[in-house]
Scaffold this motif. Structure first.
Motif, PDB file in Angstrom:
ATOM      1  N   ASP A 112      10.204  61.081  29.641  1.00  0.00           N
ATOM      2  CA  ASP A 112      11.151  62.199  29.305  1.00  0.00           C
ATOM      3  C   ASP A 112      11.321  61.662  27.402  1.00  0.00           C
ATOM      4  OD1 ASP A 112      11.689  63.757  31.541  1.00  0.00           O
ATOM      5  OD2 ASP A 112      13.094  62.168  32.234  1.00  0.00           O
ATOM      6  N   GLY A 113      12.126  62.790  26.827  1.00  0.00           N
ATOM      7  CA  GLY A 113      12.336  62.393  25.539  1.00  0.00           C
ATOM      8  C   GLY A 113      11.354  62.702  24.490  1.00  0.00           C
ATOM      9  N   ASN A 156       8.973  65.624  25.822  1.00  0.00           N
ATOM     10  CA  ASN A 156       9.318  67.024  25.409  1.00  0.00           C
ATOM     11  C   ASN A 156       8.979  67.018  23.762  1.00  0.00           C
ATOM     12  OD1 ASN A 156      10.999  66.952  27.771  1.00  0.00           O
ATOM     13  ND2 ASN A 156      12.786  66.162  26.743  1.00  0.00           N
ATOM     14  N   GLN A 206      20.394  62.885  21.597  1.00  0.00           N
ATOM     15  CA  GLN A 206      20.568  63.347  22.936  1.00  0.00           C
ATOM     16  C   GLN A 206      19.579  62.900  23.967  1.00  0.00           C
ATOM     17  OE1 GLN A 206      23.379  64.642  23.357  1.00  0.00           O
ATOM     18  NE2 GLN A 206      24.115  64.701  21.319  1.00  0.00           N
ATOM     19  N   GLN A 207      18.341  62.336  23.538  1.00  0.00           N
ATOM     20  CA  GLN A 207      17.309  61.933  24.319  1.00  0.00           C
ATOM     21  C   GLN A 207      16.692  60.594  23.779  1.00  0.00           C
ATOM     22  OE1 GLN A 207      14.191  64.711  24.397  1.00  0.00           O
ATOM     23  NE2 GLN A 207      14.378  64.927  22.204  1.00  0.00           N
ATOM     24  N   ASN A 231      19.161  54.520  22.866  1.00  0.00           N
ATOM     25  CA  ASN A 231      17.918  55.556  22.914  1.00  0.00           C
ATOM     26  C   ASN A 231      16.843  55.527  21.778  1.00  0.00           C
ATOM     27  OD1 ASN A 231      19.496  56.302  20.439  1.00  0.00           O
ATOM     28  ND2 ASN A 231      19.009  58.652  20.921  1.00  0.00           N
TER      29      ASN A 231
END
Length: 259
Positions: free
Chosen positions: A6-7, A32, A191-192, A218
């Protein structure tokens, strides 16, 4: 089985043309976003190389070329090979080219070079040892070593000390771009998860100061190559992962296995 990520992943480098394997392989890991953030400006310097290759007698006598950077291959691909005759190009493509790293080796093959070895060596020290172990300096002739203006002298010095003839020619120059830290901060998505991949000590002075002084849950740091990892450690940053080989496959594997 490949772990899906993810991310986003941010590569602190110029995107290689025409194909960047880091981008294509990252897509398989389901990031992402995949971003490239150039930190340095490259200027190709093909004139001296062209002057050598336009001398057909030199090109015929040359046996071995050393290329350790994708930037050098870009100079050859964009500005040297298109300006050679068919005869010169055929001569060039049949030379043995020593390299380090699968990405550079694959780029050389895509350009048309037929005899490329050293992909698995990983660094200049290992490549030098392989050459010394397999070639007699008395019969090898001259090595043409195509380099950047800023480089280490490990390969050249080891070969010279072992009695080899090495001609070093600069293929490109680099200089840091302005506002590298600000540009990285603009790319970070709070946010990620963000993986920041560092390829070289050049152009990252402000970035490593920021990463060291502003720890963030993060932001994770990946390093490619022992020289870059040593530089980070020296400046107080321990990367979350370090790629054991300078290749997209090795990098993405260690990131995917990180817990």
């Amino acid at each position: 089985m490949t772990r899906q990520m993810d991310g986003q992943i941010i590569f602190l480098k110029n995107k290689t043309i025409p194909i960047d394997k880091y981008e294509s392989l990252s897509r398989r890991y389901n990031f992402n976003k995949i971003k490239f953030l150039p930190l340095i400006k490259h200027t190709n310097l093909p004139n001296e190389i062209l002057s050598l290759f336009n001398d057909l007698s030199y090109l015929e006598s040359l046996k071995y070329i050393i290329v350790t950077s994708q930037r050098t291959v870009e100079c050859l691909y964009l500005e040297v090979i298109p300006n050679l005759t068919l005869e010169q190009t055929n001569q060039l493509f049949n030379k043995r080219v020593y390299t380090v790293g699968p990405a550079t080796g694959e780029f050389l093959r895509r350009c048309g070079f037929k005899d490329v070895i050293g992909d698995e060596m990983g660094n200049g020290n290992n490549l030098s040892d392989m050459i010394i172990d397999t070639l007699n300096p008395e019969t090898a002739g001259q090595f043409l070593f195509l380099v950047g203006l800023i480089r280490t002298d490990i390969i050249k010095n080891k070969l010279l000390n072992a009695g080899y003839n090495v001609k070093e020619v600069i293929a490109y120059a680099t200089e840091p771009l302005d506002n590298n830290l600000r540009h990285l901060q603009e790319e970070i998505d709070v946010q990620q998860e963000n993986w920041v991949v560092i390829f070289s000590p050049q152009g990252i002075t402000e970035i490593i100061e920021y990463l060291r002084d502003h720890h963030s849950h993060n932001i994770k740091i990946a390093s490619i190559g022992p020289t870059t990892e040593a530089y980070l450690l020296k400046h107080g940053i321990t990367p979350h992962v370090s790629s054991p080989k300078p290749s997209p496959e090795s990098l993405l594997q260690v990131i995917s296995s990180y817990e």
